[in-house]
Design an enzyme around this catalytic site. Sequence first.
Site, PDB file in Angstrom:
ATOM      1  N   GLN A  12      -6.239 -39.598   2.204  1.00 52.61           N
ATOM      2  CA  GLN A  12      -4.915 -40.015   1.740  1.00 52.61           C
ATOM      3  C   GLN A  12      -3.918 -40.149   2.877  1.00 52.61           C
ATOM      4  O   GLN A  12      -2.809 -40.651   2.681  1.00 52.61           O
ATOM      5  CB  GLN A  12      -4.390 -39.026   0.710  1.00 52.61           C
TER       6      GLN A  12
ATOM      7  N   CYS B 264      -2.740 -37.171  -3.541  1.00 51.75           N
ATOM      8  CA  CYS B 264      -3.969 -36.421  -3.825  1.00 51.75           C
ATOM      9  C   CYS B 264      -4.414 -36.553  -5.275  1.00 51.75           C
ATOM     10  O   CYS B 264      -5.615 -36.626  -5.563  1.00 51.75           O
ATOM     11  CB  CYS B 264      -3.787 -34.958  -3.446  1.00 51.75           C
TER      12      CYS B 264
ATOM     13  N   HIS C 284      -1.499 -29.376  -5.045  1.00 53.13           N
ATOM     14  CA  HIS C 284      -2.516 -30.303  -4.556  1.00 53.13           C
ATOM     15  C   HIS C 284      -3.622 -30.451  -5.599  1.00 53.13           C
ATOM     16  O   HIS C 284      -3.943 -29.507  -6.315  1.00 53.13           O
ATOM     17  CB  HIS C 284      -3.101 -29.752  -3.253  1.00 53.13           C
TER      18      HIS C 284
ATOM     19  N   ASN D 190     -12.189 -32.782  -0.777  1.00 55.43           N
ATOM     20  CA  ASN D 190     -10.771 -33.008  -0.522  1.00 55.43           C
ATOM     21  C   ASN D 190     -10.560 -34.472  -0.179  1.00 55.43           C
ATOM     22  O   ASN D 190     -11.514 -35.262  -0.087  1.00 55.43           O
ATOM     23  CB  ASN D 190     -10.295 -32.083   0.609  1.00 55.43           C
TER      24      ASN D 190
END
Length: 441
Positions: free
Chosen positions: A66, A72, A360, A382
């Site tokens: 990102q 996110c 997040h 992630n």
Amino acid sequence: MSTTQGTTEGQIAKLRKTFAASLSGKVAQNVVAHSTFPDCTLNREVLQNTDHTFDVQLDDWAVTNQKSSGRCWLFALLNMLRVGTMKKMKVKQFEFSQNWLFFWDKFNRSDAFMTAMIQESDKDVGDRTVSFMLNDPISDGGQWDMAINLIRKHGLVPKYAYPESVSSSASRFMNVRLKELLRVSACEIRSAKSDADRAAIKDSRMADVWRLLCIHLGTPPEEFDLQYVDKDKNLVKRGKTTPADFAKEFVTVDYEDYVCLVNDPRNPYYKCYTVKYLQNVVGAKPVRYLNIPVEEMKQITHRMLKDKLPVWFGCDVGKNFYRKGGVWDLNIYQDQALYGISYGMSKADRLRHCQTLMTHAMLFTGVDENDSGEPRRWRVENSWGDSGGQKGFYVMNDNWFAEHMFEIAAPSIYLSGAMREALASPDTVCLPAWDPMGSLA
């Protein structure tokens, strides 16, 4: 110390003397003065006992990035959806356009903000709701339900059909200009004399929003050429298609059946909650959470992974996190031992006192079990590129889950009877706009 006066010189002298006599305090002072904090508190034992192997590991793809943006929540959702899409397209790697949903979120959320300003135009600018919304009229973050709203309305496209721009990958300066435009719009709306005037201002300013977003992010296409090479090196040419048709054909996950499950120990469990003005598409389904105990959230996550389903989740990412090594663990840092200070609150009190909230969103793609079959660590995909952890995949030790996990999205089949009953109830508690459960990942 007295509660009616400031700290006195005598009290300061006593504090100075006490610290000077503390050997551990002086040693800690020397360590921190010459070491990078928090590395000087890093718990080596935790690192030595944290492995990157798992009983269940779903991912065999590369992570996304990102970059310098707060997208996110969109990356995590699209990373989840792409698993089935890659199988259907028979490709090894694939990314949906994250910029596509980013554009439409900015556009729709600007519309929702101006609509809210019209609805609240009779309130003083110092009203807490109005003040809260003006403080941050738009951000990059969002929620699961907000992302689903966008897909319902605008569909999806492959990344090549609407690629990244400098502003999608580094959104700060675009956001500064957009926030200014929205605050100007709010001022004009609040100064208008009639509903007709307020509606005209909104229409005019939404044209400005469209122009600003097109300049920064590119003009979103109405259709695109669907063409790609599959894993057998065959060129697949499908011709022109629309974002809605592409999503309908290639998204295999029934996201309409998913439910947002949260753990908020401040409030009663097995009840549904929403947050005032937590919305990005006017007239769409509101964000709705079902509050459940964290152990039940963990059980559902475990079952989904064992059923080969990656799990979208939201957490307070920065707590007890060693980014370079890619580890979350409650004991990863021994800062209280370094300071010689004991502190801490319950999860509920941390929410009440602004010490935690969801910050997040990521994706669970694996789990490792102990000899009893219970989770002991979780594998996390992630969206920060491949420089951290193990090529962008991280480890969450199980002790971290209960304290810093806040939300997962799960198909309804995984819900218990009590959860289904609560979900079916028409009663939904509306929390104020500034409640921490309105935080955006």
